[in-house]
Enzyme design. Structure first.
Site, PDB file in Angstrom:
ATOM      1  N   GLY A 199      32.493  -0.906 -28.353  1.00  0.00           N
ATOM      2  CA  GLY A 199      32.166   0.481 -28.267  1.00  0.00           C
ATOM      3  C   GLY A 199      32.853   1.219 -27.157  1.00  0.00           C
ATOM      4  N   SER A 200      32.319   0.852 -26.037  1.00  0.00           N
ATOM      5  CA  SER A 200      33.102   1.528 -24.735  1.00  0.00           C
ATOM      6  C   SER A 200      34.500   1.019 -24.537  1.00  0.00           C
ATOM      7  CB  SER A 200      32.322   1.299 -23.467  1.00  0.00           C
ATOM      8  OG  SER A 200      30.799   1.941 -23.959  1.00  0.00           O
ATOM      9  N   GLU A 238      31.258   9.685 -27.976  1.00  0.00           N
ATOM     10  CA  GLU A 238      32.629  10.154 -27.357  1.00  0.00           C
ATOM     11  C   GLU A 238      32.815   9.683 -26.047  1.00  0.00           C
ATOM     12  OE1 GLU A 238      34.965  12.235 -29.008  1.00  0.00           O
ATOM     13  OE2 GLU A 238      34.074  12.491 -30.910  1.00  0.00           O
TER      14      GLU A 238
HETATM   15  C1  LIG Z   1      25.286   9.031 -34.089  1.00  0.00           C
HETATM   16  C2  LIG Z   1      26.579   8.482 -33.535  1.00  0.00           C
HETATM   17  C3  LIG Z   1      27.812   9.042 -34.136  1.00  0.00           C
HETATM   18  C4  LIG Z   1      28.890   8.343 -33.804  1.00  0.00           C
HETATM   19  N1  LIG Z   1      30.080   8.757 -34.463  1.00  0.00           N
HETATM   20  C5  LIG Z   1      31.132   7.938 -34.247  1.00  0.00           C
HETATM   21  C6  LIG Z   1      32.381   8.204 -35.142  1.00  0.00           C
HETATM   22  O1  LIG Z   1      32.376   9.064 -35.928  1.00  0.00           O
HETATM   23  N2  LIG Z   1      33.560   7.300 -34.779  1.00  0.00           N
HETATM   24  C7  LIG Z   1      33.541   6.339 -34.103  1.00  0.00           C
HETATM   25  O2  LIG Z   1      34.551   5.693 -33.881  1.00  0.00           O
HETATM   26  N3  LIG Z   1      32.380   6.186 -33.166  1.00  0.00           N
HETATM   27  C8  LIG Z   1      31.210   6.815 -33.299  1.00  0.00           C
HETATM   28  N4  LIG Z   1      30.192   6.546 -32.620  1.00  0.00           N
HETATM   29  C9  LIG Z   1      30.275   5.376 -31.652  1.00  0.00           C
HETATM   30  C10 LIG Z   1      30.054   5.667 -30.357  1.00  0.00           C
HETATM   31  O3  LIG Z   1      31.378   6.584 -29.922  1.00  0.00           O
HETATM   32  C11 LIG Z   1      29.705   4.727 -29.388  1.00  0.00           C
HETATM   33  O4  LIG Z   1      28.335   4.223 -29.621  1.00  0.00           O
HETATM   34  C12 LIG Z   1      30.044   4.905 -28.041  1.00  0.00           C
HETATM   35  O5  LIG Z   1      31.302   4.898 -27.721  1.00  0.00           O
HETATM   36  C13 LIG Z   1      29.271   3.716 -27.410  1.00  0.00           C
HETATM   37  O6  LIG Z   1      29.430   2.221 -27.582  1.00  0.00           O
HETATM   38  P1  LIG Z   1      28.414   1.295 -27.690  1.00  0.00           P
HETATM   39  O7  LIG Z   1      27.111   2.172 -28.498  1.00  0.00           O
HETATM   40  O8  LIG Z   1      28.857   0.217 -28.578  1.00  0.00           O
HETATM   41  O9  LIG Z   1      27.736   0.984 -26.473  1.00  0.00           O
HETATM   42  P2  LIG Z   1      28.084  -0.198 -25.546  1.00  0.00           P
HETATM   43  O10 LIG Z   1      29.773   0.151 -25.376  1.00  0.00           O
HETATM   44  O11 LIG Z   1      27.650  -1.470 -26.046  1.00  0.00           O
HETATM   45  O12 LIG Z   1      27.496   0.227 -24.235  1.00  0.00           O
HETATM   46  C14 LIG Z   1      26.037  -0.040 -23.913  1.00  0.00           C
HETATM   47  C15 LIG Z   1      25.836   0.546 -22.358  1.00  0.00           C
HETATM   48  O13 LIG Z   1      26.775  -0.260 -21.394  1.00  0.00           O
HETATM   49  C16 LIG Z   1      27.252   0.768 -20.501  1.00  0.00           C
HETATM   50  N5  LIG Z   1      28.502   0.140 -20.293  1.00  0.00           N
HETATM   51  C17 LIG Z   1      29.727  -0.209 -21.102  1.00  0.00           C
HETATM   52  N6  LIG Z   1      30.729  -0.684 -20.477  1.00  0.00           N
HETATM   53  C18 LIG Z   1      30.459  -0.636 -19.278  1.00  0.00           C
HETATM   54  C19 LIG Z   1      31.111  -0.611 -18.014  1.00  0.00           C
HETATM   55  N7  LIG Z   1      32.375  -1.090 -17.782  1.00  0.00           N
HETATM   56  N8  LIG Z   1      30.496  -0.398 -16.686  1.00  0.00           N
HETATM   57  C20 LIG Z   1      29.375   0.188 -16.762  1.00  0.00           C
HETATM   58  N9  LIG Z   1      28.525   0.487 -17.934  1.00  0.00           N
HETATM   59  C21 LIG Z   1      29.130   0.220 -18.944  1.00  0.00           C
HETATM   60  C22 LIG Z   1      27.490   2.043 -21.406  1.00  0.00           C
HETATM   61  O14 LIG Z   1      27.727   3.337 -20.711  1.00  0.00           O
HETATM   62  C23 LIG Z   1      26.152   2.144 -22.299  1.00  0.00           C
HETATM   63  O15 LIG Z   1      25.258   2.690 -21.396  1.00  0.00           O
HETATM   64  C24 LIG Z   1      28.942   7.359 -32.800  1.00  0.00           C
HETATM   65  C25 LIG Z   1      28.009   6.948 -32.167  1.00  0.00           C
HETATM   66  C26 LIG Z   1      26.580   7.563 -32.525  1.00  0.00           C
HETATM   67  C27 LIG Z   1      25.291   7.125 -31.768  1.00  0.00           C
END
Ligand SMILES: Cc1cc2nc3c(=O)[nH]c(=O)nc-3n(C[C@H](O)[C@H](O)[C@H](O)COP(=O)(O)OP(=O)(O)OC[C@H]3O[C@@H](n4cnc5c(N)ncnc54)[C@H](O)[C@@H]3O)c2cc1C
Length: 392
Positions: A144-145, A371
């Protein structure tokens, strides 16, 4: 739901900084939202359903590709107009703005910037009117991130590419006609591919049970040996910078959009505070409620100034990724805080669908995460000022 009585706050007379065209574009988007979105959005959010009937109107107000040149069907507007349109749409609902952002900055933008002329002519005009809807597949179940770790991949089979993998949390996925998908080639380099609904092995199951962005459809993209024609590869940019370039454009729009949600919550709470009598006087006459309202209008005004300046920088081609991160992070957090305070100001009424505040609040919980999360944007600012990437 109550009639839409919205009046936009403009405490520092920022309208004076806008051109006649900006105001025209903004006012027509505002009028359209009042007429077409406000009356129906609560019902669709409660049912967790996307209101397909608004797609045509979104195209007509410039909600799809506002800054894409007119020769490709876009509105050919500048970045401030783009921002103002996003502000007005999100004033109605963040889910509707998400559809608009994805179509504009995550589907049309990469086809325009990274595609060839045939791809531009084939897709952009239909995307601009909403005849065709697109989605953007970057996030994966395990990435994700950190999208650079993606495992979705394609192999060169001579006359076509073979695509395998899965994307998750994809806005518009359940009904999109096309998907701009980011995948690695055999050398591990990231490329964009246009995948069309109907290609064998491509499915888009819907994600259910969301408490946020309920009027926006979210789903997965699953690729099981999908044969993608070679002409569907975006030829003009590769590497992680390609999807990140799209995100810059979308995040800029979100920075404006969040102001719209905040303005709606503030305006609703202000009106309520003048009408609701407790202890024989309007609650707006108490110091504690005035503190909330005064802080709200201060934060909205600061956010307006931040985005207006960012828009000028983008028009001049000078805005950096880190500047966009700062505005997205600040403004969404600002809107979420205002939504929470405004909800409290309405007491019990604040939790009902009679008012838009609780819907905005729940929507913004997604906006603060997608995003780039709130924390990741802070790390981008931290890296920008120190030179040290703290992600790893
Ligand atoms: C309703 C919705 C619509 C979306 N639409 C799209 C879309 O159209 N296309 C698309 O590609 N994506 C989409 N997304 C995905 C969205 O971009 C991701 O959910 C987001 O980037 C976070 O990734 P994750 O959910 O895997 O969280 P994770 O990356 O698993 O993060 C979990 C937590 O850990 C924290 N974290 C992660 N890495 C670190 C670090 N190095 N240091 C400190 N903290 C950290 C984050 O800040 C977060 O609080 C959508 C998400 C939602 C909820």
């Amino acid at each position: 739901m109550k009639p839409d009585l919205f009046q936009a706050p403009d405490y520092y007379l920022l309208d004076d900084l806008l051109t006649e065209e900006h105001k025209l574009v903004r006012d027509s988007a505002r009028a359209w939202v009042k007429k077409e979105v406000s009356p129906i959005i609560e019902e669709y959010a409660q049912r967790a359903e996307f209101p397909h009937q608004i797609v045509k109107g979104l195209g007509e107000i410039g909600g799809f590709g506002p800054y894409i040149p007119v020769e490709y069907g876009g509105a050919g507007l500048d970045q401030i107009s783009y921002g103002l349109i996003m502000q007005e749409i999100e004033r109605g609902d963040s889910g509707v703005r998400s559809t608009s952002s994805v179509q504009s900055s995550l589907v049309m933008y990469p086809i325009w910037k990274y595609g060839n002329e045939e791809q531009r002519m084939k897709y952009l005009p239909k995307l601009a009117t909403g005849e065709m809807i697109g989605c953007f597949g970057l996030t994966e179940p395990d990435y994700g991130s950190n999208p650079g770790g993606m495992v979705t991949n394609f192999k060169d089979m001579g006359d076509h590419y073979l695509l395998n993998g899965a994307k998750m949390w994809i806005s518009n996925a359940p009904f999109a006609d096309i998907a701009v998908v980011w995948a690695k080639n055999e050398e591990g380099r990231i490329h964009g591919l246009i995948v069309e609904r109907g290609m064998e092995g491509f499915t888009t199951p819907e994600t259910h049970n969301k408490w946020s962005l309920r009027a926006s459809a979210t789903g997965e993209l699953i690729f099981d040996n999908v044969k993608v024609p070679k002409e569907n590869l975006l030829p003009n940019k590769s590497g992680l910078g390609a999807p990140l370039g799209c995100l810059d454009s979308a995040r800029y729009g979100i920075a404006w959009g969040a102001i719209g949600a905040a303005m709606d919550c503030y305006d609703t709470a202000l009106r309520y505070s003048k009408e609701r009598i407790q202890f024989d006087k309007p609650i707006g006459a108490t110091q504690l409620q005035q503190k909330k309202l005064a802080e709200m209008i201060t934060e909205i005004t600061k956010a307006q100034l931040l985005t207006w300046r960012l828009g000028v920088l983008r028009n001049e081609g000078k805005a950096t990724t880190a500047q966009i991160s700062m505005a997205k992070r600040n403004n969404v957090d600002m809107a979420l805080t205002i939504a929470r305070d405004a909800r409290q100001m309405l007491g019990g009424m604040g939790i009902t669908g009679e008012y838009s505040i609780m819907r905005h609040m729940m929507n913004l919980e997604s906006v603060v995460t997608y995003e780039g999360t709130h924390d990741i944007h802070l790390l981008i600012t931290g890296m920008d000022v120190t030179g040290f990437p703290a992600f790893k």
